[in-house]
Design a protein around this motif. Structure first.
Motif, mmCIF file in Angstrom:
data_model
loop_
_atom_site.group_PDB
_atom_site.id
_atom_site.type_symbol
_atom_site.label_atom_id
_atom_site.label_comp_id
_atom_site.label_asym_id
_atom_site.label_seq_id
_atom_site.Cartn_x
_atom_site.Cartn_y
_atom_site.Cartn_z
ATOM 1 N N GLU A 54 0.755 -1.111 -0.106
ATOM 2 C CA GLU A 54 -0.087 0.061 -0.105
ATOM 3 C C GLU A 54 0.997 1.399 -0.099
ATOM 4 O O GLU A 54 0.193 2.415 -0.231
ATOM 5 N N ALA A 55 2.193 1.175 0.118
ATOM 6 C CA ALA A 55 3.100 2.194 0.384
ATOM 7 C C ALA A 55 3.229 3.058 -0.955
ATOM 8 O O ALA A 55 3.105 2.251 -2.069
ATOM 9 N N ASN A 56 3.324 4.204 -1.053
ATOM 10 C CA ASN A 56 3.646 4.916 -2.461
ATOM 11 C C ASN A 56 5.026 5.327 -2.485
ATOM 12 O O ASN A 56 5.458 5.706 -1.409
ATOM 13 N N ILE A 57 5.666 5.066 -3.644
ATOM 14 C CA ILE A 57 7.175 5.596 -3.794
ATOM 15 C C ILE A 57 7.118 6.703 -4.614
ATOM 16 O O ILE A 57 6.904 6.317 -5.850
ATOM 17 N N LEU A 58 7.625 7.722 -4.186
ATOM 18 C CA LEU A 58 7.577 8.918 -5.056
ATOM 19 C C LEU A 58 9.270 9.413 -5.281
ATOM 20 O O LEU A 58 9.845 9.571 -4.327
ATOM 21 N N PHE A 59 9.601 9.434 -6.448
ATOM 22 C CA PHE A 59 10.845 9.987 -6.798
ATOM 23 C C PHE A 59 10.729 11.490 -7.143
ATOM 24 O O PHE A 59 10.156 11.843 -7.975
ATOM 25 N N GLU A 60 11.665 12.402 -6.257
ATOM 26 C CA GLU A 60 11.902 13.681 -6.785
ATOM 27 C C GLU A 60 13.196 13.772 -7.383
ATOM 28 O O GLU A 60 14.203 14.178 -6.531
ATOM 29 N N ASP A 61 13.697 13.078 -8.345
ATOM 30 C CA ASP A 61 14.760 13.143 -8.749
ATOM 31 C C ASP A 61 15.208 13.906 -9.967
ATOM 32 O O ASP A 61 16.043 13.618 -10.788
ATOM 33 N N ARG A 62 14.383 14.993 -10.331
ATOM 34 C CA ARG A 62 14.694 15.823 -11.546
ATOM 35 C C ARG A 62 15.940 16.852 -11.327
ATOM 36 O O ARG A 62 16.353 17.448 -12.243
ATOM 37 N N LYS A 63 16.281 17.080 -10.255
ATOM 38 C CA LYS A 63 17.305 17.589 -9.938
ATOM 39 C C LYS A 63 18.651 16.870 -9.263
ATOM 40 O O LYS A 63 18.514 15.901 -8.861
ATOM 41 N N SER A 64 19.890 17.182 -9.624
ATOM 42 C CA SER A 64 20.921 16.652 -8.987
ATOM 43 C C SER A 64 20.872 16.576 -7.418
ATOM 44 O O SER A 64 20.270 17.476 -6.905
ATOM 45 N N TRP A 65 21.614 15.512 -6.971
ATOM 46 C CA TRP A 65 21.526 15.580 -5.551
ATOM 47 C C TRP A 65 22.218 16.848 -4.900
ATOM 48 O O TRP A 65 21.605 17.428 -3.713
ATOM 49 N N GLN A 66 23.249 17.333 -5.262
ATOM 50 C CA GLN A 66 23.810 18.734 -4.889
ATOM 51 C C GLN A 66 22.821 19.950 -5.062
ATOM 52 O O GLN A 66 23.047 20.708 -4.156
ATOM 53 N N ASP A 67 21.922 19.864 -5.810
ATOM 54 C CA ASP A 67 20.955 20.915 -6.031
ATOM 55 C C ASP A 67 19.742 20.938 -5.504
ATOM 56 O O ASP A 67 18.803 21.610 -5.538
ATOM 57 N N GLN A 68 19.558 19.769 -4.744
ATOM 58 C CA GLN A 68 18.411 19.492 -3.959
ATOM 59 C C GLN A 68 18.382 20.327 -2.661
ATOM 60 O O GLN A 68 19.253 20.766 -2.111
ATOM 61 N N PRO A 69 17.236 21.192 -2.184
ATOM 62 C CA PRO A 69 17.201 21.948 -0.904
ATOM 63 C C PRO A 69 16.874 21.213 0.281
ATOM 64 O O PRO A 69 16.668 22.077 1.394
ATOM 65 N N TYR A 70 16.792 19.993 0.158
ATOM 66 C CA TYR A 70 16.042 19.341 1.300
ATOM 67 C C TYR A 70 17.365 18.741 2.331
ATOM 68 O O TYR A 70 18.623 18.439 1.851
#
Length: 290
Positions: free
Chosen positions: A134-150
């Motif tokens: 039932e879990a949802n797997i969501l990829f937010e991978d449009r930015k490079s790792w270095q450019d992610q703000p998280y």
């Protein structure tokens, strides 16, 4: 390439101070009610924004979970200071994976948010789907790792857990259980990978973030529409081209203008009111691991 060998997991709560599920999961660990450590790694916990937690508010000055891009880590804002301190203390720790714990007012159930489509994470998604269909797997991978703000991308390895629906500043048994179950599956995946245990994994359906839908505004900055009533509470349910997504106060609907089927999520998330974000859209993808 060999998968990383993780010897420490940093469990972060209070990145948003009014999201209580992660804070109470940390309490369960401290009280010995929930066992997080495994044989190959230890789990450490930290509260990212203590002042926001004390005030029971999302943030004090700015959103801490958008303050970790490589640029501009120096500022007088409470959260910029915290971000710089977090990077200094935790970013250089090798073989560490950061898990940032969140809950949302949107009806997203148990959602694993992955910021990279590296094989370590795609296989993690497969393992989670096997353990929690039932879990949802969501990829937010449009930015490079270095450019992610998280926050979770400050080091080499990280991810976010998102559970809902739950009102900010409140706690629900069901969402806390979802977070516990999702975290358990992630920790077990890390342990099995560290031990080189072979687990048969299957290809699976996941979602890939593509864009946000904004509310239209009048000249005073007031909204001209709401989320369409057919969408409220239906995160990750398919929307076809031409179907309504917003209902205007003038009595007509606004429709999805894209050419592909999309899957709304973070629908009517209350924390996004200030930004006038109605929802995020994702595409469905088949992730192949076999």
């Amino acid at each position: 390439m060999a998968p990383p060998s993780i010897n420490q997991v940093l469990l972060v709560a209070g990145t948003h101070g009014n999201e209580l599920s992660g804070l109470y999961l940390q309490k369960l660990i401290r009280d010995g009610v929930y066992q997080a450590d495994r044989s190959t790694f230890q789990v450490k916990s930290t509260v990212a924004n203590p002042l926001a937690v004390k005030k029971n508010t999302r943030f004090v000055d700015i959103d801490l979970n958008r303050a970790f891009s490589a640029a501009d880590l120096t500022s007088d804002a409470n959260e910029k200071r915290l971000a710089a301190e977090f990077v200094k203390q935790h970013a250089g720790n090798e073989n560490q994976l950061i898990i940032d714990l969140h809950n949302t007012t949107s009806n997203m159930g148990a959602t694993l948010i992955l910021l990279s489509s590296d094989p370590y994470y795609t296989k993690m998604g497969a393992y989670i789907k096997q353990r929690m269909p039932e879990a949802n797997i969501l990829f937010e991978d449009r930015k490079s790792w270095q450019d992610q703000p998280y926050l979770c991308t400050t080091g080499q390895h990280g991810l976010m857990l998102e559970v809902g629906a739950q009102a900010h500043g409140s706690l629900k048994y069901e969402t806390l259980e979802l977070m516990k179950n999702l975290l358990t599956a992630v920790l077990d995946y890390i342990e099995n990978t560290n031990l080189n245990h072979t687990v048969k994994l299957s290809d699976y359906e996941a979602y890939g973030y593509i864009e946000e839908v904004m509310f239209p505004l009048d000249i005073d900055g007031m909204r001209l529409a709401t989320v369409h009533p057919t969408l409220c509470g239906r995160d990750f349910v398919a929307v076809e081209p031409g179907e309504p997504i917003l209902a205007t106060f003038l009595g007509y609907d606004m429709h999805w203008q894209g050419e592909e089927t999309v899957y709304p999520h973070f629908i009517n998330e209350s924390a996004y009111c200030q930004s006038n974000i109605a929802m995020a859209m994702a595409e469905k993808r088949i992730v192949r691991v076999s």
